[in-house]
Design a protein around this motif. Sequence first.
Motif, PDB file in Angstrom:
ATOM      1  N   LEU A  20       0.835  -1.193   0.000  1.00  0.00           N
ATOM      2  CA  LEU A  20       0.000   0.000   0.000  1.00  0.00           C
ATOM      3  C   LEU A  20       0.872   1.247   0.000  1.00  0.00           C
ATOM      4  N   PRO A  21       0.388   2.312  -0.593  1.00  0.00           N
ATOM      5  CA  PRO A  21       1.132   3.576  -0.482  1.00  0.00           C
ATOM      6  C   PRO A  21       1.247   3.973   0.995  1.00  0.00           C
ATOM      7  N   VAL A  22       2.260   4.742   1.285  1.00  0.00           N
ATOM      8  CA  VAL A  22       2.527   5.133   2.672  1.00  0.00           C
ATOM      9  C   VAL A  22       1.309   5.800   3.311  1.00  0.00           C
ATOM     10  N   GLU A  23       0.685   6.748   2.616  1.00  0.00           N
ATOM     11  CA  GLU A  23      -0.451   7.448   3.213  1.00  0.00           C
ATOM     12  C   GLU A  23      -1.603   6.502   3.508  1.00  0.00           C
ATOM     13  N   ALA A  24      -1.850   5.555   2.630  1.00  0.00           N
ATOM     14  CA  ALA A  24      -2.929   4.604   2.862  1.00  0.00           C
ATOM     15  C   ALA A  24      -2.631   3.747   4.089  1.00  0.00           C
ATOM     16  N   ALA A  25      -1.391   3.320   4.233  1.00  0.00           N
ATOM     17  CA  ALA A  25      -1.003   2.513   5.386  1.00  0.00           C
ATOM     18  C   ALA A  25      -1.154   3.315   6.675  1.00  0.00           C
ATOM     19  N   LEU A  26      -0.753   4.577   6.645  1.00  0.00           N
ATOM     20  CA  LEU A  26      -0.871   5.418   7.830  1.00  0.00           C
ATOM     21  C   LEU A  26      -2.336   5.684   8.168  1.00  0.00           C
ATOM     22  N   GLN A  40       3.565  18.323   5.887  1.00  0.00           N
ATOM     23  CA  GLN A  40       3.702  17.178   6.778  1.00  0.00           C
ATOM     24  C   GLN A  40       3.341  15.881   6.060  1.00  0.00           C
ATOM     25  N   ARG A  41       2.280  15.921   5.255  1.00  0.00           N
ATOM     26  CA  ARG A  41       1.898  14.734   4.486  1.00  0.00           C
ATOM     27  C   ARG A  41       2.980  14.370   3.478  1.00  0.00           C
ATOM     28  N   LEU A  42       3.628  15.369   2.900  1.00  0.00           N
ATOM     29  CA  LEU A  42       4.716  15.118   1.955  1.00  0.00           C
ATOM     30  C   LEU A  42       5.868  14.398   2.652  1.00  0.00           C
ATOM     31  N   VAL A  43       6.232  14.864   3.843  1.00  0.00           N
ATOM     32  CA  VAL A  43       7.303  14.211   4.601  1.00  0.00           C
ATOM     33  C   VAL A  43       6.944  12.750   4.855  1.00  0.00           C
ATOM     34  N   LEU A  44       5.703  12.498   5.285  1.00  0.00           N
ATOM     35  CA  LEU A  44       5.283  11.124   5.565  1.00  0.00           C
ATOM     36  C   LEU A  44       5.260  10.275   4.296  1.00  0.00           C
ATOM     37  N   SER A  45       4.861  10.866   3.180  1.00  0.00           N
ATOM     38  CA  SER A  45       4.781  10.100   1.937  1.00  0.00           C
ATOM     39  C   SER A  45       6.155   9.678   1.435  1.00  0.00           C
ATOM     40  N   GLU A  46       7.204  10.326   1.914  1.00  0.00           N
ATOM     41  CA  GLU A  46       8.561  10.008   1.489  1.00  0.00           C
ATOM     42  C   GLU A  46       9.276   9.037   2.425  1.00  0.00           C
ATOM     43  N   LEU A  47       8.550   8.481   3.414  1.00  0.00           N
ATOM     44  CA  LEU A  47       9.166   7.517   4.313  1.00  0.00           C
ATOM     45  C   LEU A  47       9.610   6.278   3.546  1.00  0.00           C
ATOM     46  N   PRO A  49      10.301   2.186   3.350  1.00  0.00           N
ATOM     47  CA  PRO A  49       9.553   1.064   3.944  1.00  0.00           C
ATOM     48  C   PRO A  49      10.000   0.752   5.380  1.00  0.00           C
ATOM     49  N   GLN A  50      11.289   0.875   5.650  1.00  0.00           N
ATOM     50  CA  GLN A  50      11.791   0.615   6.994  1.00  0.00           C
ATOM     51  C   GLN A  50      11.288   1.672   7.979  1.00  0.00           C
ATOM     52  N   GLU A  51      11.275   2.927   7.557  1.00  0.00           N
ATOM     53  CA  GLU A  51      10.774   4.002   8.419  1.00  0.00           C
ATOM     54  C   GLU A  51       9.282   3.827   8.694  1.00  0.00           C
ATOM     55  N   LEU A  52       8.539   3.449   7.662  1.00  0.00           N
ATOM     56  CA  LEU A  52       7.106   3.226   7.835  1.00  0.00           C
ATOM     57  C   LEU A  52       6.863   2.100   8.825  1.00  0.00           C
ATOM     58  N   THR A  53       7.590   1.001   8.683  1.00  0.00           N
ATOM     59  CA  THR A  53       7.443  -0.122   9.605  1.00  0.00           C
ATOM     60  C   THR A  53       7.739   0.307  11.033  1.00  0.00           C
ATOM     61  N   LEU A  54       8.796   1.078  11.221  1.00  0.00           N
ATOM     62  CA  LEU A  54       9.154   1.562  12.551  1.00  0.00           C
ATOM     63  C   LEU A  54       8.071   2.473  13.111  1.00  0.00           C
ATOM     64  N   LEU A  55       7.592   3.409  12.305  1.00  0.00           N
ATOM     65  CA  LEU A  55       6.560   4.340  12.758  1.00  0.00           C
ATOM     66  C   LEU A  55       5.285   3.600  13.160  1.00  0.00           C
ATOM     67  N   LEU A  56       4.874   2.624  12.355  1.00  0.00           N
ATOM     68  CA  LEU A  56       3.673   1.857  12.675  1.00  0.00           C
ATOM     69  C   LEU A  56       3.875   1.015  13.929  1.00  0.00           C
ATOM     70  N   ASP A  57       5.075   0.491  14.126  1.00  0.00           N
ATOM     71  CA  ASP A  57       5.368  -0.281  15.330  1.00  0.00           C
ATOM     72  C   ASP A  57       5.299   0.607  16.568  1.00  0.00           C
ATOM     73  N   VAL A  58       5.884   1.783  16.496  1.00  0.00           N
ATOM     74  CA  VAL A  58       5.840   2.712  17.630  1.00  0.00           C
ATOM     75  C   VAL A  58       4.397   3.104  17.937  1.00  0.00           C
ATOM     76  N   LYS A  59       3.601   3.385  16.901  1.00  0.00           N
ATOM     77  CA  LYS A  59       2.206   3.744  17.119  1.00  0.00           C
ATOM     78  C   LYS A  59       1.447   2.604  17.776  1.00  0.00           C
ATOM     79  N   ASN A  60       1.676   1.370  17.314  1.00  0.00           N
ATOM     80  CA  ASN A  60       1.003   0.219  17.914  1.00  0.00           C
ATOM     81  C   ASN A  60       1.350   0.081  19.390  1.00  0.00           C
ATOM     82  N   ARG A  61       2.615   0.297  19.729  1.00  0.00           N
ATOM     83  CA  ARG A  61       3.027   0.204  21.137  1.00  0.00           C
ATOM     84  C   ARG A  61       2.420   1.329  21.960  1.00  0.00           C
ATOM     85  N   LEU A  62       2.356   2.525  21.404  1.00  0.00           N
ATOM     86  CA  LEU A  62       1.727   3.636  22.122  1.00  0.00           C
ATOM     87  C   LEU A  62       0.239   3.379  22.316  1.00  0.00           C
TER      88      LEU A  62
END
Length: 81
Positions: A20-26, A40-47, A49-62
């Motif tokens: 999925l595109p980064v924005e859709a995953a987020l 801000q959306r542009l910054v996120l769209s440029e993550l 795959p490793q950064e996206l995985t990390l961000l989603l993992d941190v969000k899940n833990r929070l």
Amino acid sequence: MTGPPPHPSPHPHPHPPEQLPVEAALYEAGFPLDLLTEEQRLVLSELTPQELTLLLDVKNRLDAVGPEVQAHGEIAGGALF
């Protein structure tokens, strides 16, 4: 004239779930993208795959400790944060 049936597309959907595109995953993870600025959306769209995985993992833990933190905040009068 008949021939062999057409081969199905190897990718029937434009974006399989694992790609999925980064924005859709987020968005699916619950990030409030509509509250972010275009920059801000542009910054996120440029993550990456490793950064996206990390961000989603941190969000899940929070999110996993969210209710506990909220309950402590209510009991302690918000003194923790």
